[in-house]
Design a protein around this motif. Structure first.
Motif, PDB file in Angstrom:
ATOM      1  N   ILE A 161       2.551  13.769   5.390  1.00  0.00           N
ATOM      2  CA  ILE A 161       1.133  13.514   5.705  1.00  0.00           C
ATOM      3  C   ILE A 161       1.025  12.651   6.963  1.00  0.00           C
ATOM      4  O   ILE A 161       0.238  12.935   7.867  1.00  0.00           O
ATOM      5  N   ILE A 162       1.855  11.605   7.019  1.00  0.00           N
ATOM      6  CA  ILE A 162       1.812  10.694   8.174  1.00  0.00           C
ATOM      7  C   ILE A 162       2.165  11.450   9.461  1.00  0.00           C
ATOM      8  O   ILE A 162       1.604  11.195  10.531  1.00  0.00           O
ATOM      9  N   ALA A 163       3.095  12.417   9.339  1.00  0.00           N
ATOM     10  CA  ALA A 163       3.554  13.154  10.528  1.00  0.00           C
ATOM     11  C   ALA A 163       2.520  14.158  11.041  1.00  0.00           C
ATOM     12  O   ALA A 163       2.547  14.520  12.221  1.00  0.00           O
ATOM     13  N   LEU A 164       1.637  14.622  10.174  1.00  0.00           N
ATOM     14  CA  LEU A 164       0.652  15.624  10.604  1.00  0.00           C
ATOM     15  C   LEU A 164      -0.484  14.959  11.380  1.00  0.00           C
ATOM     16  O   LEU A 164      -0.845  13.813  11.083  1.00  0.00           O
TER      17      LEU A 164
ATOM     18  N   ALA B 260      -8.157   6.457   4.400  1.00  0.00           N
ATOM     19  CA  ALA B 260      -7.367   7.314   3.511  1.00  0.00           C
ATOM     20  C   ALA B 260      -6.727   6.396   2.475  1.00  0.00           C
ATOM     21  O   ALA B 260      -6.202   5.328   2.813  1.00  0.00           O
ATOM     22  N   ILE B 261      -6.832   6.795   1.208  1.00  0.00           N
ATOM     23  CA  ILE B 261      -6.290   5.977   0.114  1.00  0.00           C
ATOM     24  C   ILE B 261      -5.392   6.870  -0.737  1.00  0.00           C
ATOM     25  O   ILE B 261      -5.758   8.010  -1.042  1.00  0.00           O
ATOM     26  N   PHE B 262      -4.234   6.334  -1.132  1.00  0.00           N
ATOM     27  CA  PHE B 262      -3.319   7.086  -1.990  1.00  0.00           C
ATOM     28  C   PHE B 262      -3.162   6.352  -3.316  1.00  0.00           C
ATOM     29  O   PHE B 262      -2.601   5.255  -3.354  1.00  0.00           O
ATOM     30  N   ALA B 263      -3.674   6.945  -4.382  1.00  0.00           N
ATOM     31  CA  ALA B 263      -3.508   6.369  -5.719  1.00  0.00           C
ATOM     32  C   ALA B 263      -2.261   6.989  -6.327  1.00  0.00           C
ATOM     33  O   ALA B 263      -2.263   8.155  -6.736  1.00  0.00           O
ATOM     34  N   VAL B 264      -1.189   6.210  -6.325  1.00  0.00           N
ATOM     35  CA  VAL B 264       0.126   6.725  -6.727  1.00  0.00           C
ATOM     36  C   VAL B 264       0.516   6.116  -8.078  1.00  0.00           C
ATOM     37  O   VAL B 264      -0.027   5.095  -8.487  1.00  0.00           O
ATOM     38  N   PRO B 265       1.474   6.720  -8.767  1.00  0.00           N
ATOM     39  CA  PRO B 265       1.942   6.141 -10.036  1.00  0.00           C
ATOM     40  C   PRO B 265       2.525   4.741  -9.823  1.00  0.00           C
ATOM     41  O   PRO B 265       3.083   4.443  -8.759  1.00  0.00           O
TER      42      PRO B 265
ATOM     43  N   GLN C 233       5.019   0.276   1.462  1.00  0.00           N
ATOM     44  CA  GLN C 233       5.917   0.116   2.605  1.00  0.00           C
ATOM     45  C   GLN C 233       5.708   1.232   3.641  1.00  0.00           C
ATOM     46  O   GLN C 233       5.676   0.985   4.834  1.00  0.00           O
ATOM     47  N   LYS C 234       5.537   2.455   3.134  1.00  0.00           N
ATOM     48  CA  LYS C 234       5.367   3.611   4.035  1.00  0.00           C
ATOM     49  C   LYS C 234       4.120   3.478   4.912  1.00  0.00           C
ATOM     50  O   LYS C 234       4.111   3.921   6.050  1.00  0.00           O
ATOM     51  N   VAL C 235       3.040   2.948   4.353  1.00  0.00           N
ATOM     52  CA  VAL C 235       1.786   2.906   5.123  1.00  0.00           C
ATOM     53  C   VAL C 235       1.589   1.549   5.807  1.00  0.00           C
ATOM     54  O   VAL C 235       0.560   1.329   6.444  1.00  0.00           O
ATOM     55  N   HIS C 236       2.567   0.677   5.668  1.00  0.00           N
ATOM     56  CA  HIS C 236       2.446  -0.657   6.262  1.00  0.00           C
ATOM     57  C   HIS C 236       2.114  -0.557   7.761  1.00  0.00           C
ATOM     58  O   HIS C 236       2.774   0.175   8.494  1.00  0.00           O
ATOM     59  N   GLY C 237       1.089  -1.272   8.164  1.00  0.00           N
ATOM     60  CA  GLY C 237       0.717  -1.285   9.579  1.00  0.00           C
ATOM     61  C   GLY C 237      -0.130  -0.090  10.005  1.00  0.00           C
ATOM     62  O   GLY C 237      -0.568  -0.030  11.149  1.00  0.00           O
ATOM     63  N   LYS C 238      -0.335   0.863   9.101  1.00  0.00           N
ATOM     64  CA  LYS C 238      -1.176   2.025   9.460  1.00  0.00           C
ATOM     65  C   LYS C 238      -2.635   1.646   9.232  1.00  0.00           C
ATOM     66  O   LYS C 238      -3.015   1.267   8.121  1.00  0.00           O
TER      67      LYS C 238
END
Ligand code: PGA
Length: 253
Positions: free
Chosen positions: A26-29, A39-44, A53-58
């Motif tokens: 998703i980040i690459a697209l 954009a919000i990701f509700a993850v388990p 960690q993946k979205v840090h700074g985004k």
């Protein structure tokens, strides 16, 4: 300020590795979030730290939990507190999803307690509401949703309510491929906003984001989001496919 939001609800899907891959894809697209879009990701729960960690700074990208408990801490085996979420810098929690109401017997009163503990800790609830098919067929959706809002949210102050995101999700449209029409969505979103306007005044009501959920896809997102009272979507199935979710992000107005 009222935000336009594309929120992914992963539910109980994916492994850690598949979740990482999905976020990377998703980040690459190509996608762009304007100042008032998120954009919000509700993850388990087990993936919260990885996702954070993946979205840090985004910019304008946030991770959400799919639930939390109504107590501060203590002997509640298997539950997750808001303090734990805060320690991971989580700023959103999905509350009152129809699956939790149905399979885990979550009542409006219990949800009011969860809303309170989130707001006391500066976590934004994404509060879900919505009626079943039999209620819609009897044209009872407005009364049904009004009661959910009243019993779980209307004790809040005008300041507090502006920190809650609403997700209207008709149960008959969740995971069924049967989306509400954009007219149906607009009609009930306008009704929901009018309930907030009556209780808190028009200025406050205009600041509240009201998302639509229920079989949102890349192909129908633009039409749904173009409605004046639809401020984005809470997305299940289509959020598990990178290209679909990016199309949904790009459909925000
Ligand atoms: P769906 O789920 O997009 O798969 O219909 C939406 C939700 O339950 O939040």
């Amino acid at each position: 300020m009222r935000k336009q939001i594309a929120a992914a609800n992963w539910k109980m899907n994916l492994t850690l590795q598949k979740g990482e891959e999905l976020l990377d894809d998703i980040i690459a697209l190509p996608h762009e979030l304007k100042a008032d879009q998120q954009a919000i990701f509700a993850v388990p729960f087990p993936y919260l730290a990885m996702a954070q960690q993946k979205v840090h700074g985004k910019k304008n990208v946030f991770i959400a939990a799919q639930n939390c408990y109504n107590k501060k801490s203590g002997a509640y085996t298997g539950e997750t507190s808001v303090e734990m979420l805060l320690s991971l810098d989580i700023s959103y929690v999905v509350l009152g999803h129809s699956e939790r109401r149905e399979y885990f017997n979550e009542s409006n009163q219990f949800l009011a307690e969860k809303v309170n503990i989130c707001l006391e800790n500066k976590i934004h609830p994404i509060f879900c509401c919505g009626e079943a098919l039999n209620v819609r067929e009897a044209n009872g959706q407005n009364d049904f949703v009004a009661k959910q809002l009243e019993e779980s949210l209307f004790h809040l102050s005008a300041e507090q309510i502006q920190n809650v995101v609403i997700a209207y999700e008709p149960i008959w449209a969740i995971g069924t491929g049967k989306t509400a029409t954009s007219d149906q969505a607009q009609e009930i979103h306008a009704f929901i906003r009018s309930q907030f306007a009556t209780k808190y005044g028009a200025a406050v009501a205009n600041n509240i984001s009201i998302l639509y959920g229920g079989s949102v896809k890349g192909s129908n997102a633009k039409e749904l989001f173009s409605q004046p009272d639809v401020d984005g979507g809470l997305v299940g199935g289509a959020a598990l496919v990178a290209s679909e979710f990016v199309a949904i992000i790009n459909a925000l107005k």
